[in-house]
Design a protein around this motif. Structure first.
Motif, PDB file in Angstrom:
ATOM      1  N   VAL A  68       0.879  -1.167   0.000  1.00 15.85           N
ATOM      2  CA  VAL A  68       0.000   0.000   0.000  1.00 15.85           C
ATOM      3  C   VAL A  68       0.918   1.219   0.000  1.00 15.85           C
ATOM      4  CG1 VAL A  68      -1.737   1.339   1.257  1.00 15.85           C
ATOM      5  CG2 VAL A  68      -1.845  -1.173   1.260  1.00 15.85           C
ATOM      6  N   LYS A  69       0.822   2.015  -1.053  1.00 12.92           N
ATOM      7  CA  LYS A  69       1.622   3.237  -1.145  1.00 12.92           C
ATOM      8  C   LYS A  69       0.668   4.412  -1.245  1.00 12.92           C
ATOM      9  CE  LYS A  69       5.368   5.504  -3.619  1.00 12.92           C
ATOM     10  NZ  LYS A  69       6.269   5.450  -4.779  1.00 12.92           N
ATOM     11  N   MET A  70       0.911   5.427  -0.382  1.00 17.69           N
ATOM     12  CA  MET A  70       0.049   6.601  -0.312  1.00 17.69           C
ATOM     13  C   MET A  70       0.896   7.865  -0.324  1.00 17.69           C
ATOM     14  SD  MET A  70      -1.956   5.117   3.022  1.00 17.69           S
ATOM     15  CE  MET A  70      -3.336   6.227   3.147  1.00 17.69           C
ATOM     16  N   LYS A  71       0.325   8.934  -0.862  1.00 19.79           N
ATOM     17  CA  LYS A  71       0.996  10.234  -0.846  1.00 19.79           C
ATOM     18  C   LYS A  71       0.045  11.273  -0.285  1.00 19.79           C
ATOM     19  CE  LYS A  71       3.615  13.520  -3.506  1.00 19.79           C
ATOM     20  NZ  LYS A  71       4.392  13.739  -4.702  1.00 19.79           N
ATOM     21  N   CYS A  72       0.540  12.103   0.653  1.00 17.24           N
ATOM     22  CA  CYS A  72      -0.272  13.155   1.249  1.00 17.24           C
ATOM     23  C   CYS A  72      -0.409  14.300   0.242  1.00 17.24           C
ATOM     24  CB  CYS A  72       0.360  13.656   2.545  1.00 17.24           C
ATOM     25  SG  CYS A  72      -0.677  14.850   3.420  1.00 17.24           S
ATOM     26  N   VAL A  73      -1.646  14.588  -0.143  1.00 17.64           N
ATOM     27  CA  VAL A  73      -1.896  15.654  -1.109  1.00 17.64           C
ATOM     28  C   VAL A  73      -2.411  16.928  -0.443  1.00 17.64           C
ATOM     29  CG1 VAL A  73      -2.195  14.101  -3.065  1.00 17.64           C
ATOM     30  CG2 VAL A  73      -4.189  14.700  -1.679  1.00 17.64           C
ATOM     31  N   SER A  74      -2.820  16.820   0.824  1.00 20.41           N
ATOM     32  CA  SER A  74      -3.135  18.023   1.588  1.00 20.41           C
ATOM     33  C   SER A  74      -3.087  17.699   3.073  1.00 20.41           C
ATOM     34  CB  SER A  74      -4.499  18.608   1.210  1.00 20.41           C
ATOM     35  OG  SER A  74      -5.551  17.814   1.683  1.00 20.41           O
ATOM     36  N   GLY A  75      -2.608  18.678   3.813  1.00 17.99           N
ATOM     37  CA  GLY A  75      -2.455  18.526   5.248  1.00 17.99           C
ATOM     38  C   GLY A  75      -1.483  19.573   5.750  1.00 17.99           C
ATOM     39  N   PRO A  76      -1.276  19.638   7.050  1.00 17.49           N
ATOM     40  CA  PRO A  76      -0.382  20.652   7.604  1.00 17.49           C
ATOM     41  C   PRO A  76       1.082  20.401   7.261  1.00 17.49           C
ATOM     42  CG  PRO A  76      -1.217  19.222   9.332  1.00 17.49           C
ATOM     43  CD  PRO A  76      -1.904  18.824   8.078  1.00 17.49           C
ATOM     44  N   GLY A  77       1.853  21.485   7.260  1.00 20.01           N
ATOM     45  CA  GLY A  77       3.289  21.542   7.030  1.00 20.01           C
ATOM     46  C   GLY A  77       4.047  20.285   6.711  1.00 20.01           C
ATOM     47  N   PRO A  78       4.570  19.593   7.734  1.00 24.72           N
ATOM     48  CA  PRO A  78       5.453  18.462   7.480  1.00 24.72           C
ATOM     49  C   PRO A  78       4.776  17.267   6.813  1.00 24.72           C
ATOM     50  CG  PRO A  78       5.052  18.691   9.840  1.00 24.72           C
ATOM     51  CD  PRO A  78       4.441  19.882   9.164  1.00 24.72           C
ATOM     52  N   TRP A  79       3.465  17.273   6.745  1.00 24.10           N
ATOM     53  CA  TRP A  79       2.767  16.191   6.057  1.00 24.10           C
ATOM     54  C   TRP A  79       2.748  16.391   4.552  1.00 24.10           C
ATOM     55  CZ3 TRP A  79       1.603  11.612   7.836  1.00 24.10           C
ATOM     56  CH2 TRP A  79       1.526  11.429   9.211  1.00 24.10           C
ATOM     57  N   GLN A  80       2.838  17.640   4.086  1.00 25.38           N
ATOM     58  CA  GLN A  80       2.760  17.927   2.655  1.00 25.38           C
ATOM     59  C   GLN A  80       3.745  17.070   1.867  1.00 25.38           C
ATOM     60  OE1 GLN A  80       0.682  19.988   0.815  1.00 25.38           O
ATOM     61  NE2 GLN A  80      -0.437  20.200   2.716  1.00 25.38           N
ATOM     62  N   ASP A  81       3.261  16.361   0.874  1.00 23.96           N
ATOM     63  CA  ASP A  81       4.053  15.503  -0.023  1.00 23.96           C
ATOM     64  C   ASP A  81       4.673  14.290   0.665  1.00 23.96           C
ATOM     65  OD1 ASP A  81       3.519  17.145  -2.287  1.00 23.96           O
ATOM     66  OD2 ASP A  81       5.081  18.527  -1.614  1.00 23.96           O
ATOM     67  N   SER A  82       4.258  13.988   1.882  1.00 24.58           N
ATOM     68  CA  SER A  82       4.755  12.785   2.551  1.00 24.58           C
ATOM     69  C   SER A  82       4.327  11.547   1.771  1.00 24.58           C
ATOM     70  CB  SER A  82       4.176  12.663   3.962  1.00 24.58           C
ATOM     71  OG  SER A  82       4.633  13.695   4.785  1.00 24.58           O
ATOM     72  N   GLU A  83       5.209  10.567   1.729  1.00 27.23           N
ATOM     73  CA  GLU A  83       4.898   9.296   1.090  1.00 27.23           C
ATOM     74  C   GLU A  83       4.980   8.187   2.122  1.00 27.23           C
ATOM     75  OE1 GLU A  83       7.512   8.817  -2.249  1.00 27.23           O
ATOM     76  OE2 GLU A  83       6.618  10.511  -3.307  1.00 27.23           O
ATOM     77  N   LEU A  84       3.979   7.325   2.118  1.00 29.62           N
ATOM     78  CA  LEU A  84       3.941   6.171   3.009  1.00 29.62           C
ATOM     79  C   LEU A  84       3.956   4.915   2.158  1.00 29.62           C
ATOM     80  CD1 LEU A  84       1.014   7.240   5.381  1.00 29.62           C
ATOM     81  CD2 LEU A  84       3.457   7.631   5.698  1.00 29.62           C
ATOM     82  N   LEU A  85       4.845   4.006   2.473  1.00 32.73           N
ATOM     83  CA  LEU A  85       4.906   2.721   1.791  1.00 32.73           C
ATOM     84  C   LEU A  85       4.794   1.626   2.842  1.00 32.73           C
ATOM     85  CD1 LEU A  85       5.397   0.921  -0.705  1.00 32.73           C
ATOM     86  CD2 LEU A  85       7.864   1.148  -0.229  1.00 32.73           C
TER      87      LEU A  85
END
Length: 147
Positions: A68-85
């Motif tokens: 499961v791979k996800m990318k943060c497309v909106s959220g506060p500061g340090p979450w922006q563009d975060s990728e979770l694998l």
């Protein structure tokens, strides 16, 4: 750049663990207060953390019971563009869940936070599968005031 990687072994079925990463009830059972969305590649899921934050992730890759791979497309500061694998590896007595969190824009403080906080949520996922009750926000383990 912040990149953290953690691994936990969970006694449970790979189907149940995959479901906890891809369903609204699953995500709100170990991570967020509530979740709304659809687990399909290219689709988004919104995670609400009560009065703290709302994060919106896009599913980038879904391989049934494996990735499961996800990318943060909106959220506060340090979450922006975060990728979770999340990578799931079925073993004889358990399923190993490896989480890689990466954000090229994160600073050292962000790195320290995510390096400490992600194990709390992975253990919450483990508890949900093994006992039927996780510790999603706001019942999660706090690592500092305001967390």
């Amino acid at each position: 750049m912040a990149k953290v990687k953690h691994r936990v072994g969970i006694e449970g079925s790979v189907d149940a663990i995959y479901g906890c990463l891809t369903t609204n009830n699953g995500l709100s059972g170990w991570w967020a207060t509530s979740s709304v969305g659809t687990a399909e590649e290219g689709k988004e899921i919104e995670l609400d953390f009560s009065n703290l934050a709302v994060l919106c992730f896009r599913y980038e890759k879904l391989d049934l019971n494996e990735v499961v791979k996800m990318k943060c497309v909106s959220g506060p500061g340090p979450w922006q563009d975060s990728e979770l694998l999340f990578e799931l590896q079925n073993s004889v007595d358990q399923v190993f869940v490896t989480l890689t969190y990466q954000n090229d824009k994160s600073n050292e403080d962000d790195f320290m936070y995510f390096c400490t906080k992600w194990p709390m949520y992975l253990l919450s996922l483990k508890e949900l599968i093994e006992t039927g009750r996780g510790k999603p926000y706001p019942r999660d383990i706090k690592i500092h005031l305001g967390d």
